[in-house]
Design a protein around this motif. Sequence first.
Motif, PDB file in Angstrom:
ATOM      1  N   TYR A  82      41.567  54.367  47.436  1.00 56.82           N
ATOM      2  CA  TYR A  82      42.193  53.051  47.295  1.00 56.82           C
ATOM      3  C   TYR A  82      41.596  52.300  46.112  1.00 56.82           C
ATOM      4  CZ  TYR A  82      43.253  48.182  48.087  1.00 56.82           C
ATOM      5  OH  TYR A  82      43.643  46.873  47.920  1.00 56.82           O
ATOM      6  N   GLU A  83      40.292  52.335  45.992  1.00 57.75           N
ATOM      7  CA  GLU A  83      39.625  51.626  44.906  1.00 57.75           C
ATOM      8  C   GLU A  83      40.058  52.174  43.538  1.00 57.75           C
ATOM      9  OE1 GLU A  83      35.093  50.473  43.457  1.00 57.75           O
ATOM     10  OE2 GLU A  83      35.399  51.477  45.375  1.00 57.75           O
ATOM     11  N   ILE A  84      40.187  53.476  43.433  1.00 57.54           N
ATOM     12  CA  ILE A  84      40.615  54.084  42.177  1.00 57.54           C
ATOM     13  C   ILE A  84      42.048  53.675  41.846  1.00 57.54           C
ATOM     14  CG2 ILE A  84      41.212  56.295  41.096  1.00 57.54           C
ATOM     15  CD1 ILE A  84      38.719  57.456  42.550  1.00 57.54           C
ATOM     16  N   LEU A  85      42.942  53.731  42.840  1.00 58.88           N
ATOM     17  CA  LEU A  85      44.335  53.332  42.611  1.00 58.88           C
ATOM     18  C   LEU A  85      44.436  51.855  42.227  1.00 58.88           C
ATOM     19  CD1 LEU A  85      46.168  55.196  45.506  1.00 58.88           C
ATOM     20  CD2 LEU A  85      46.296  55.679  43.057  1.00 58.88           C
ATOM     21  N   TYR A  86      43.679  51.017  42.914  1.00 54.98           N
ATOM     22  CA  TYR A  86      43.690  49.584  42.620  1.00 54.98           C
ATOM     23  C   TYR A  86      43.202  49.336  41.190  1.00 54.98           C
ATOM     24  CZ  TYR A  86      43.012  44.583  43.290  1.00 54.98           C
ATOM     25  OH  TYR A  86      43.088  43.216  43.169  1.00 54.98           O
ATOM     26  N   HIS A  87      42.154  50.029  40.782  1.00 51.54           N
ATOM     27  CA  HIS A  87      41.586  49.853  39.445  1.00 51.54           C
ATOM     28  C   HIS A  87      42.575  50.313  38.376  1.00 51.54           C
ATOM     29  CE1 HIS A  87      38.916  50.792  35.986  1.00 51.54           C
ATOM     30  NE2 HIS A  87      38.432  49.611  36.322  1.00 51.54           N
ATOM     31  N   ARG A  88      43.249  51.438  38.616  1.00 53.56           N
ATOM     32  CA  ARG A  88      44.251  51.919  37.651  1.00 53.56           C
ATOM     33  C   ARG A  88      45.396  50.922  37.506  1.00 53.56           C
ATOM     34  NH1 ARG A  88      44.515  58.195  39.582  1.00 53.56           N
ATOM     35  NH2 ARG A  88      42.539  58.822  38.658  1.00 53.56           N
ATOM     36  N   GLY A  89      45.846  50.356  38.609  1.00 52.27           N
ATOM     37  CA  GLY A  89      46.893  49.335  38.554  1.00 52.27           C
ATOM     38  C   GLY A  89      46.442  48.111  37.792  1.00 52.27           C
ATOM     39  N   TRP A  90      45.218  47.713  38.002  1.00 50.01           N
ATOM     40  CA  TRP A  90      44.660  46.566  37.284  1.00 50.01           C
ATOM     41  C   TRP A  90      44.620  46.850  35.783  1.00 50.01           C
ATOM     42  CZ3 TRP A  90      40.133  46.028  34.396  1.00 50.01           C
ATOM     43  CH2 TRP A  90      39.789  44.718  34.075  1.00 50.01           C
TER      44      TRP A  90
END
Length: 72
Positions: A39-47
Motif C-alpha cells: 500500500y505504501e509503495i502504491l500510495y507513493h507512486r501515485g503521489w
Amino acid sequence: MRIQQPMDIFVANKTILQYPEAKKIIKNYNQLSKVLLSYEILYHRGWLRQVDVVATGIHSSILLRVNRDDLL
C-alpha cells in the motif's frame, strides 16, 4: 520503525515463542507487513505522478501575447 516494535517484544521475550499461537501471530504479522508495504509503495507512486502533473502545470505559461504589438 513502528511496525518492528511488536517483533522486538517477541525477540526480547523468547518464552512467548514457545506457545503454539506464536507462529500464527508471526505469520499474520508478516502478511500484514507485506500488505502495508505494498500500500505504501502504491500510495507513493501515485503521489509522484501527481507531483509530475502539478510540476507541468507550474511550468506552463500563464500570459500569452495576442498580437505583434506586444500586448498582453
